[in-house]
Design a protein around this motif. Structure first.
Motif, short mmCIF file in Angstrom:
data_model
loop_
_atom_site.label_atom_id
_atom_site.label_comp_id
_atom_site.label_asym_id
_atom_site.label_seq_id
_atom_site.Cartn_x
_atom_site.Cartn_y
_atom_site.Cartn_z
N HIS A 4 62.51 22.48 19.68
CA HIS A 4 61.78 22.88 18.48
C HIS A 4 61.40 21.70 17.61
CE1 HIS A 4 62.04 27.05 19.38
NE2 HIS A 4 63.34 26.95 19.56
N MET A 7 57.75 21.29 17.81
CA MET A 7 56.81 22.32 17.38
C MET A 7 55.96 21.82 16.21
SD MET A 7 59.00 25.85 17.53
CE MET A 7 57.59 26.96 17.41
N SER A 8 54.66 22.01 16.34
CA SER A 8 53.77 21.64 15.25
C SER A 8 53.81 22.71 14.17
CB SER A 8 52.34 21.52 15.78
OG SER A 8 51.87 22.80 16.16
N ASP A 9 53.18 22.41 13.02
CA ASP A 9 53.12 23.41 11.95
C ASP A 9 52.44 24.68 12.44
OD1 ASP A 9 54.28 21.49 10.43
OD2 ASP A 9 52.65 21.33 8.95
N VAL A 12 54.75 26.78 14.56
CA VAL A 12 55.76 27.48 13.75
C VAL A 12 55.12 28.70 13.09
CG1 VAL A 12 57.25 27.33 11.73
CG2 VAL A 12 57.14 25.41 13.34
N LEU A 13 53.92 28.51 12.54
CA LEU A 13 53.23 29.63 11.87
C LEU A 13 52.88 30.72 12.88
CD1 LEU A 13 50.92 27.64 9.41
CD2 LEU A 13 52.92 29.04 8.83
N ALA A 15 54.56 31.43 15.54
CA ALA A 15 55.82 32.12 15.87
C ALA A 15 56.15 33.14 14.78
CB ALA A 15 56.96 31.11 16.01
N ALA A 16 55.92 32.75 13.52
CA ALA A 16 56.18 33.69 12.41
C ALA A 16 55.21 34.86 12.48
CB ALA A 16 56.03 32.95 11.08
N GLU A 17 53.96 34.57 12.81
CA GLU A 17 52.96 35.63 12.91
C GLU A 17 53.32 36.61 14.03
OE1 GLU A 17 49.05 34.25 13.82
OE2 GLU A 17 48.16 36.24 13.63
N ARG A 18 53.76 36.07 15.18
CA ARG A 18 54.15 36.94 16.30
C ARG A 18 55.29 37.86 15.89
NH1 ARG A 18 53.40 32.43 19.52
NH2 ARG A 18 55.61 31.89 19.42
N GLY B 98 58.31 40.26 20.67
CA GLY B 98 58.21 39.02 19.92
C GLY B 98 58.90 39.03 18.59
N LEU B 103 64.16 34.32 12.76
CA LEU B 103 62.98 33.77 12.09
C LEU B 103 62.60 34.63 10.88
CD1 LEU B 103 60.82 31.60 12.13
CD2 LEU B 103 59.49 33.03 13.69
N ILE B 122 48.57 32.90 7.51
CA ILE B 122 48.63 33.39 8.90
C ILE B 122 47.94 34.74 9.07
CG2 ILE B 122 50.69 32.07 9.48
CD1 ILE B 122 52.39 34.47 9.22
N PHE B 123 47.91 35.58 8.04
CA PHE B 123 47.30 36.90 8.27
C PHE B 123 45.88 37.00 7.75
CE2 PHE B 123 51.76 38.15 8.84
CZ PHE B 123 51.61 38.69 10.12
N VAL B 150 57.20 25.81 6.16
CA VAL B 150 57.14 25.59 7.61
C VAL B 150 58.34 24.77 8.07
CG1 VAL B 150 55.87 24.41 9.44
CG2 VAL B 150 54.65 25.90 7.84
N ARG B 154 61.04 25.91 10.78
CA ARG B 154 61.24 25.10 11.98
C ARG B 154 62.73 24.83 12.18
NH1 ARG B 154 58.17 21.08 10.76
NH2 ARG B 154 56.33 21.54 12.00
N LEU B 157 64.28 27.79 13.68
CA LEU B 157 63.89 28.00 15.07
C LEU B 157 64.71 27.13 16.02
CD1 LEU B 157 60.03 28.22 14.70
CD2 LEU B 157 61.46 29.94 15.80
#
Lengths: 209, 167
Positions: A4, A7-9, A12-13, A15-18, B98, B103, B122-123, B150, B154, B157
């Motif tokens: 991790h 992981m780029s920004d 990470v974003l 992953a949060a969105e998923r 997912g 997280l 993101i949305f 972020v 991270r 994660l």
């Protein structure tokens, strides 16, 4: 070092969105229900502004003040809250008597606030039906009498779809409400019908009526 | 249906889910978010002539929904648990579909402003300048919140060091 660290920004974003996208959600309401709610809001706002402009109607303006930010209906010294659509009277042993005239447009915020003032947790919605699964038992929370004094059968699970008769008197005993639940009133502004039930405070869904 | 109604219905259908998920990202509880977003869309329709000309109408809805959350009857509930009723006790890491409980818990532990910035990015896919104007803060402040948020995610994660590393 671990994977991790790389992981780029954006990763990470993503992953949060998923993860957020995987949370199950209720179905989208019908746009017509939302528009009806918006129209009702606009009407109440206009009505409130008109009434507020008339000094003689100042008391009536108070009853709809909730539209503009959660204000309350007027309360008299005896603990009675009276609006054009409902009257709430504080009863013995923490009970409250709610009389629904429904002659005029019900202000959901005013009803919800009035109930809260009497210690009755409730969610009042307009043009929407809310429910929990499993549905909490509401037996004993409310008794209902018709205007002629005849009792209506006590509501039980599944009664949420039943309208409250106009002019009915509901006696509510919040002490019998199970912890973590609250009353739910759903008002249909086209037909002036009020439906009620009990929902789990932290787990319920609302859909168009 | 009038043109105005059709225009709003189209906007509503396209915007409901991203707006809802953005609000869930901030407030945590889906039922609460659904209620606030529905109220925000109702307000959008009540002021549609203004909102339809807004440079970022979805952001207007999200902002309004979040402001609605400050209403008295939510405050009376006291501290709410994000995703109450959902099982977040399972071990972290992506699970079915997912959903990564570790997280999400980390996200909802961030300061509110960081969650807002992340949600709008993101949305609603908003750029830094638009996020700044919607939240009424400087672009540099948006970048700072995004960067810190972020970075915190991270860290969450990152897996616990393995026995291999210890050997």
């Amino acid at each position: 070092m671990n994977v991790h660290d790389e992981m780029s920004d954006d990763e990470v974003l993503r992953a949060a969105e998923r993860s957020l996208s995987a949370i199950p959600m209720a179905m989208r309401p019908d746009a017509r229900v939302i528009m009806a709610r918006g129209r009702a809001r606009r009407r109440r706002r206009l009505t409130g502004l008109g009434v507020a402009g008339t000094a003689a109607a100042a008391v009536a303006a108070l009853s709809v003040a909730g539209v503009f930010g959660g204000g309350s209906a007027p309360v008299n010294a005896a603990g009675t809250i009276r609006t054009a659509a409902f009257t709430l009277v504080k009863g013995p042993n923490g009970t409250a008597k709610l009389t629904l005239s429904l002659d005029r447009q019900l202000n959901p915020t005013a009803l919800q606030h009035a109930l809260a003032q009497d210690g009755i947790p409730a969610l009042v919605r307009i043009n929407a039906f809310c429910s929990s699964n499993p549905e909490p038992s509401d037996s004993g929370v409310i008794s209902i009498q018709l205007p002629d004094g005849n009792p209506v059968l006590p509501p039980g699970p599944g009664a949420a779809g039943q309208p409250v008769p106009r002019g009915a008197v509901m006696v509510i005993n919040p002490a019998k409400l199970t912890a973590g639940t609250e009353l739910n009133f759903n008002y249909l502004d086209d037909s002036h019908e009020l439906h009620f039930g009990v929902i789990d405070t932290n787990s319920y869904t609302c859909g168009g009526g | 249906m009038s043109n105005e109604q059709a225009e709003f219905a189209e906007f509503f259908q396209a915007s409901w889910e991203p707006c809802l998920r953005a609000v869930v990202a901030v407030v945590g509880s889906p039922p609460r978010a659904e209620d606030q977003v529905a109220e925000a869309f109702a307000r959008a329709w009540a002021s549609w002539r203004k909102v339809s000309r807004h440079p970022a109408p979805q952001a207007w809805v999200v902002r309004t929904a979040l402001n609605t959350g400050a209403s008295w009857w939510w405050r009376r509930r006291g501290r709410e648990l994000p995703l109450a009723g959902y099982d977040l006790t399972a071990p972290g890491g992506p699970g079915h579909g997912g959903l990564d409980s570790t997280l999400l818990t980390a996200l909802w532990s961030l300061p509110a402003r960081q969650r807002e910035v992340i949600a709008l990015r993101i949305f609603l896919d908003l750029d830094t300048g638009t996020i700044a104007s919607q939240l009424g803060i400087e672009a540099g402040t948006v970048r700072m919140h995004l960067s810190r948020g972020v970075a915190a995610l991270r860290r969450e994660l990152a897996p616990t060091p393995t026995s291999e590393a210890e050997q």
